[in-house]
Design a protein around this motif. Structure first.
Motif, PDB file in Angstrom:
ATOM      1  N   GLN A  42      28.371   4.109 -42.128  1.00  0.00           N
ATOM      2  CA  GLN A  42      28.347   3.030 -43.164  1.00  0.00           C
ATOM      3  C   GLN A  42      29.730   2.553 -43.718  1.00  0.00           C
ATOM      4  O   GLN A  42      30.598   3.530 -44.014  1.00  0.00           O
ATOM      5  CB  GLN A  42      27.451   3.421 -44.101  1.00  0.00           C
ATOM      6  CG  GLN A  42      26.093   3.976 -43.924  1.00  0.00           C
ATOM      7  CD  GLN A  42      25.091   2.664 -43.687  1.00  0.00           C
ATOM      8  OE1 GLN A  42      25.388   1.702 -44.403  1.00  0.00           O
ATOM      9  NE2 GLN A  42      24.701   2.673 -42.566  1.00  0.00           N
ATOM     10  N   TYR A  80      32.587   1.832 -46.504  1.00  0.00           N
ATOM     11  CA  TYR A  80      32.777   2.247 -47.668  1.00  0.00           C
ATOM     12  C   TYR A  80      34.378   1.989 -48.038  1.00  0.00           C
ATOM     13  O   TYR A  80      35.221   1.973 -47.478  1.00  0.00           O
ATOM     14  CB  TYR A  80      32.642   3.872 -47.513  1.00  0.00           C
ATOM     15  CG  TYR A  80      32.560   4.476 -49.087  1.00  0.00           C
ATOM     16  CD1 TYR A  80      31.410   4.487 -49.767  1.00  0.00           C
ATOM     17  CD2 TYR A  80      33.524   5.321 -49.581  1.00  0.00           C
ATOM     18  CE1 TYR A  80      31.151   4.957 -50.895  1.00  0.00           C
ATOM     19  CE2 TYR A  80      33.369   5.675 -50.771  1.00  0.00           C
ATOM     20  CZ  TYR A  80      32.246   5.786 -51.546  1.00  0.00           C
ATOM     21  OH  TYR A  80      32.099   6.491 -52.651  1.00  0.00           O
ATOM     22  N   ARG A 135      27.234   0.632 -56.189  1.00  0.00           N
ATOM     23  CA  ARG A 135      28.025  -0.396 -56.901  1.00  0.00           C
ATOM     24  C   ARG A 135      29.455  -0.007 -57.114  1.00  0.00           C
ATOM     25  O   ARG A 135      30.538  -0.674 -56.923  1.00  0.00           O
ATOM     26  CB  ARG A 135      27.291  -1.252 -58.134  1.00  0.00           C
ATOM     27  CG  ARG A 135      26.249  -1.712 -57.445  1.00  0.00           C
ATOM     28  CD  ARG A 135      25.284  -2.180 -58.741  1.00  0.00           C
ATOM     29  NE  ARG A 135      23.964  -2.567 -58.331  1.00  0.00           N
ATOM     30  CZ  ARG A 135      22.980  -2.512 -59.316  1.00  0.00           C
ATOM     31  NH1 ARG A 135      23.259  -2.251 -60.564  1.00  0.00           N
ATOM     32  NH2 ARG A 135      21.773  -2.917 -59.026  1.00  0.00           N
ATOM     33  N   GLY A 174      25.305   1.831 -50.688  1.00  0.00           N
ATOM     34  CA  GLY A 174      24.249   1.746 -51.781  1.00  0.00           C
ATOM     35  C   GLY A 174      24.768   1.833 -53.106  1.00  0.00           C
ATOM     36  O   GLY A 174      24.061   1.749 -54.039  1.00  0.00           O
ATOM     37  N   ALA A 188      24.496   3.035 -59.217  1.00  0.00           N
ATOM     38  CA  ALA A 188      23.853   2.473 -57.987  1.00  0.00           C
ATOM     39  C   ALA A 188      22.395   2.023 -58.287  1.00  0.00           C
ATOM     40  O   ALA A 188      21.456   2.154 -57.456  1.00  0.00           O
ATOM     41  CB  ALA A 188      23.565   3.602 -57.200  1.00  0.00           C
ATOM     42  N   ARG A 213      18.882   3.663 -58.078  1.00  0.00           N
ATOM     43  CA  ARG A 213      19.373   4.803 -57.063  1.00  0.00           C
ATOM     44  C   ARG A 213      20.343   5.780 -57.453  1.00  0.00           C
ATOM     45  O   ARG A 213      20.591   6.936 -57.166  1.00  0.00           O
ATOM     46  CB  ARG A 213      19.780   4.374 -55.509  1.00  0.00           C
ATOM     47  CG  ARG A 213      18.640   3.828 -54.852  1.00  0.00           C
ATOM     48  CD  ARG A 213      19.251   3.329 -53.520  1.00  0.00           C
ATOM     49  NE  ARG A 213      19.058   2.078 -53.408  1.00  0.00           N
ATOM     50  CZ  ARG A 213      19.936   1.195 -53.001  1.00  0.00           C
ATOM     51  NH1 ARG A 213      20.954   1.592 -52.267  1.00  0.00           N
ATOM     52  NH2 ARG A 213      19.685  -0.162 -53.123  1.00  0.00           N
TER      53      ARG A 213
END
Length: 147
Positions: free
Chosen positions: A64, A66, A90, A88, A115, A118
């Motif tokens: 992912q 990052y 913020r 995922g 997040a 989450r």
């Protein structure tokens, strides 16, 4: 936002613990088995570094994107602040401090996470992940890292 705060004591001089905590190769080693990184430079952290990297949880989940930025790396004060986002999250604001103690040194991680819904999941992950860094750091320091 309530931060996640973890402290770990080391029977080693603060300068050695600081050098280990701010070394990218050491980061890869202490994160082994948890997160793999692609695109992280070699050497030590430097104020102003901006990195677009890819990460993979446990080295098995799909990579992912990052983003990591070193907001401050003060060798004299032994304070490292980074601003991160991706996967995922913020906002992941991480502050590392190392200070002397009578027995050696204390490393403190302070992480503020946004997040959305989450956030509690990522807070639990942060507590686990940063807690797990202690044992590999102890092994590396005991083996003479930074001597």
């Amino acid at each position: 936002m309530k931060p996640v705060i973890l402290t770990h004591d080391y029977p080693f001089p603060p300068e050695r613990v600081w050098a280990l905590a701010t070394d990218y190769d050491a980061l890869k080693e202490v994160m082994d088995g948890l997160v793999t990184f692609e695109g992280v430079p070699e050497g030590r952290t430097v104020t102003g570094q901006k990195m677009d990297v890819t990460t993979s949880l446990f080295g098995r989940l799909p990579p992912q994107p990052y983003y990591m930025e070193v907001v401050e790396c003060d060798d004299d004060a032994m304070v490292l602040r980074s601003s991160e986002r991706g996967m995922g999250v913020r906002s992941w604001q991480h502050t590392v401090t190392v200070e002397p103690t009578a027995e050696g040194s204390r490393l403190t991680d302070r992480i503020e996470i946004d997040a959305g819904w989450r956030t509690p999941i990522f807070r639990a992950w942060a507590r686990f992940m940063y807690g797990r860094r202690h044992a590999p750091r102890m092994r590396m320091l005991s083996a003479g890292w930074g001597d």
